[in-house]
Design a protein around this motif. Structure first.
Motif, PDB file in Angstrom:
ATOM      1  N   CYS A   1      16.359 -19.290  26.769  1.00 17.95           N
ATOM      2  CA  CYS A   1      17.102 -19.940  27.845  1.00 17.95           C
ATOM      3  C   CYS A   1      17.470 -18.848  28.850  1.00 17.95           C
ATOM      4  CB  CYS A   1      18.336 -20.622  27.264  1.00 17.95           C
ATOM      5  SG  CYS A   1      19.309 -21.545  28.467  1.00 17.95           S
ATOM      6  N   THR A   2      16.539 -18.571  29.760  1.00 20.81           N
ATOM      7  CA  THR A   2      16.731 -17.459  30.693  1.00 20.81           C
ATOM      8  C   THR A   2      17.005 -17.972  32.099  1.00 20.81           C
ATOM      9  OG1 THR A   2      14.340 -17.279  31.059  1.00 20.81           O
ATOM     10  CG2 THR A   2      15.285 -15.879  29.354  1.00 20.81           C
ATOM     11  N   ASP A   3      18.062 -17.440  32.684  1.00 15.02           N
ATOM     12  CA  ASP A   3      18.456 -17.790  34.049  1.00 15.02           C
ATOM     13  C   ASP A   3      18.648 -19.301  34.190  1.00 15.02           C
ATOM     14  OD1 ASP A   3      19.122 -17.250  36.720  1.00 15.02           O
ATOM     15  OD2 ASP A   3      17.065 -17.514  37.406  1.00 15.02           O
ATOM     16  N   VAL A   4      19.390 -19.880  33.254  1.00 15.75           N
ATOM     17  CA  VAL A   4      19.613 -21.324  33.238  1.00 15.75           C
ATOM     18  C   VAL A   4      21.098 -21.666  33.222  1.00 15.75           C
ATOM     19  CG1 VAL A   4      19.301 -23.442  31.868  1.00 15.75           C
ATOM     20  CG2 VAL A   4      17.426 -21.795  32.058  1.00 15.75           C
ATOM     21  N   LEU A   5      21.850 -21.056  32.332  1.00 21.34           N
ATOM     22  CA  LEU A   5      23.223 -21.482  32.082  1.00 21.34           C
ATOM     23  C   LEU A   5      24.124 -21.402  33.313  1.00 21.34           C
ATOM     24  CD1 LEU A   5      23.635 -20.081  28.482  1.00 21.34           C
ATOM     25  CD2 LEU A   5      23.318 -22.461  29.185  1.00 21.34           C
ATOM     26  N   GLU A   6      23.887 -20.422  34.174  1.00 19.83           N
ATOM     27  CA  GLU A   6      24.698 -20.304  35.391  1.00 19.83           C
ATOM     28  C   GLU A   6      24.394 -21.424  36.387  1.00 19.83           C
ATOM     29  OE1 GLU A   6      21.161 -17.471  35.901  1.00 19.83           O
ATOM     30  OE2 GLU A   6      22.444 -18.163  34.267  1.00 19.83           O
ATOM     31  N   HIS A   7      23.307 -22.154  36.168  1.00 17.26           N
ATOM     32  CA  HIS A   7      22.927 -23.273  37.046  1.00 17.26           C
ATOM     33  C   HIS A   7      23.494 -24.613  36.562  1.00 17.26           C
ATOM     34  CE1 HIS A   7      20.024 -21.012  39.505  1.00 17.26           C
ATOM     35  NE2 HIS A   7      19.774 -20.343  38.385  1.00 17.26           N
ATOM     36  N   ILE A   8      24.166 -24.615  35.427  1.00 18.16           N
ATOM     37  CA  ILE A   8      24.704 -25.856  34.851  1.00 18.16           C
ATOM     38  C   ILE A   8      25.990 -26.246  35.581  1.00 18.16           C
ATOM     39  CG2 ILE A   8      25.610 -26.906  32.723  1.00 18.16           C
ATOM     40  CD1 ILE A   8      22.553 -26.179  32.689  1.00 18.16           C
TER      41      ILE A   8
ATOM     42  N   LYS B   1      23.016 -25.095  20.633  1.00 14.97           N
ATOM     43  CA  LYS B   1      23.307 -24.873  19.207  1.00 14.97           C
ATOM     44  C   LYS B   1      22.496 -25.849  18.345  1.00 14.97           C
ATOM     45  CE  LYS B   1      26.919 -24.682  15.781  1.00 14.97           C
ATOM     46  NZ  LYS B   1      28.311 -24.858  15.441  1.00 14.97           N
ATOM     47  N   ARG B   2      22.377 -27.083  18.818  1.00 15.53           N
ATOM     48  CA  ARG B   2      21.616 -28.105  18.092  1.00 15.53           C
ATOM     49  C   ARG B   2      20.152 -27.734  17.941  1.00 15.53           C
ATOM     50  NH1 ARG B   2      18.020 -31.946  19.390  1.00 15.53           N
ATOM     51  NH2 ARG B   2      18.178 -31.530  21.623  1.00 15.53           N
ATOM     52  N   VAL B   3      19.558 -27.144  18.978  1.00 15.30           N
ATOM     53  CA  VAL B   3      18.110 -26.926  18.965  1.00 15.30           C
ATOM     54  C   VAL B   3      17.675 -25.596  18.353  1.00 15.30           C
ATOM     55  CG1 VAL B   3      17.636 -28.520  20.866  1.00 15.30           C
ATOM     56  CG2 VAL B   3      18.040 -26.090  21.369  1.00 15.30           C
ATOM     57  N   ILE B   4      18.598 -24.690  18.074  1.00 15.71           N
ATOM     58  CA  ILE B   4      18.227 -23.388  17.501  1.00 15.71           C
ATOM     59  C   ILE B   4      18.230 -23.468  15.972  1.00 15.71           C
ATOM     60  CG2 ILE B   4      18.923 -20.969  17.208  1.00 15.71           C
ATOM     61  CD1 ILE B   4      20.183 -21.149  20.030  1.00 15.71           C
ATOM     62  N   THR B   5      17.061 -23.245  15.368  1.00 15.74           N
ATOM     63  CA  THR B   5      17.015 -23.209  13.903  1.00 15.74           C
ATOM     64  C   THR B   5      16.980 -21.787  13.364  1.00 15.74           C
ATOM     65  OG1 THR B   5      14.596 -23.332  13.766  1.00 15.74           O
ATOM     66  CG2 THR B   5      15.813 -25.431  13.793  1.00 15.74           C
ATOM     67  N   ASN B   6      16.636 -20.815  14.180  1.00 12.59           N
ATOM     68  CA  ASN B   6      16.594 -19.419  13.749  1.00 12.59           C
ATOM     69  C   ASN B   6      17.386 -18.570  14.745  1.00 12.59           C
ATOM     70  OD1 ASN B   6      15.996 -16.958  12.612  1.00 12.59           O
ATOM     71  ND2 ASN B   6      13.796 -17.228  12.589  1.00 12.59           N
ATOM     72  N   VAL B   7      16.798 -18.264  15.898  1.00  6.97           N
ATOM     73  CA  VAL B   7      17.492 -17.448  16.901  1.00  6.97           C
ATOM     74  C   VAL B   7      17.269 -18.007  18.303  1.00  6.97           C
ATOM     75  CG1 VAL B   7      17.484 -15.283  15.583  1.00  6.97           C
ATOM     76  CG2 VAL B   7      15.542 -15.816  17.060  1.00  6.97           C
ATOM     77  N   GLY B   8      18.183 -17.623  19.189  1.00  8.80           N
ATOM     78  CA  GLY B   8      18.077 -17.993  20.591  1.00  8.80           C
ATOM     79  C   GLY B   8      18.283 -16.771  21.462  1.00  8.80           C
ATOM     80  N   PHE B   9      17.582 -16.724  22.563  1.00  7.88           N
ATOM     81  CA  PHE B   9      17.710 -15.619  23.511  1.00  7.88           C
ATOM     82  C   PHE B   9      18.128 -16.193  24.855  1.00  7.88           C
ATOM     83  CE2 PHE B   9      15.525 -12.781  26.694  1.00  7.88           C
ATOM     84  CZ  PHE B   9      16.443 -11.737  26.594  1.00  7.88           C
TER      85      PHE B   9
END
Length: 177
Positions: free
Chosen positions: A88-95, A108-116
């Motif tokens: 999820c790169t350069d996305v959250l600040e656009h929410i 949190k729902r979609v991560i089964t291992n790791v998130g970047f």
């Protein structure tokens, strides 16, 4: 759980029709980080959350199963299933600020291992047609970290100041440990 208003979705879809944007994840320096995570965690399935154009699938789709998700692009707006690695790169600040907690809960729902995640902490150059800065949330890294730590364990963290003012984190969900 609502992630975006209909008004904002319409603005984003119009912008995406005019020009292709949202390619932070396929920049060479970003691909180095992403490929390092893929190898370290033995990843096969990737979710590009807020993929934009052209998205990770365009460069990693032959080697990995890449799902692209973006509410601003109708063809990529189907609710995604959980994946091993979520980028999820350069996305959250656009929410939209009123939906940021919902979006973080969805991540949190979609991560089964790791998130970047990469998050810009400053204004964007782009101004939306309604006059707002494209970075709807312009908060310091401490604000973002507080939001993230409610849902995730931070595995790696860095903050790039030079021009970017960008927080970069590799996370796992709290309930994974």
């Amino acid at each position: 759980m609502k992630l975006i208003s209909e008004e904002y979705k319409k603005i984003l879809r119009e912008l995406h029709k005019e020009w292709k944007w949202g390619n932070e994840s396929i920049k060479p320096w970003m691909l180095i980080i992403i490929k390092r995570h893929i190898h370290k965690y033995n990843i096969s399935n990737i979710l590009d959350y807020g993929s934009g154009y052209p998205g990770l699938k365009s460069v990693l789709g032959k080697q990995y199963n890449v799902t692209e998700y973006d509410q601003g692009i109708e063809s990529k707006s189907k609710t995604p299933k959980p994946q091993e690695y979520v980028v999820c790169t350069d996305v959250l600040e656009h929410i939209e600020p009123e939906y940021i907690d919902n979006v973080l809960d969805d991540l949190k729902r979609v991560i089964t291992n790791v998130g970047f995640f990469t998050i810009s902490c400053k204004e964007a150059k782009l101004i939306l047609p309604d006059g707002r800065n494209a970075h709807l949330i312009q908060k310091p890294k401490e604000w973002w970290k507080e939001k993230l730590l409610k849902r995730f364990n931070v595995i790696e963290e860095s903050y790039i100041r030079k021009d970017k003012e960008q927080l970069r984190v590799l996370v796992e969900t709290k309930d994974m440990k």
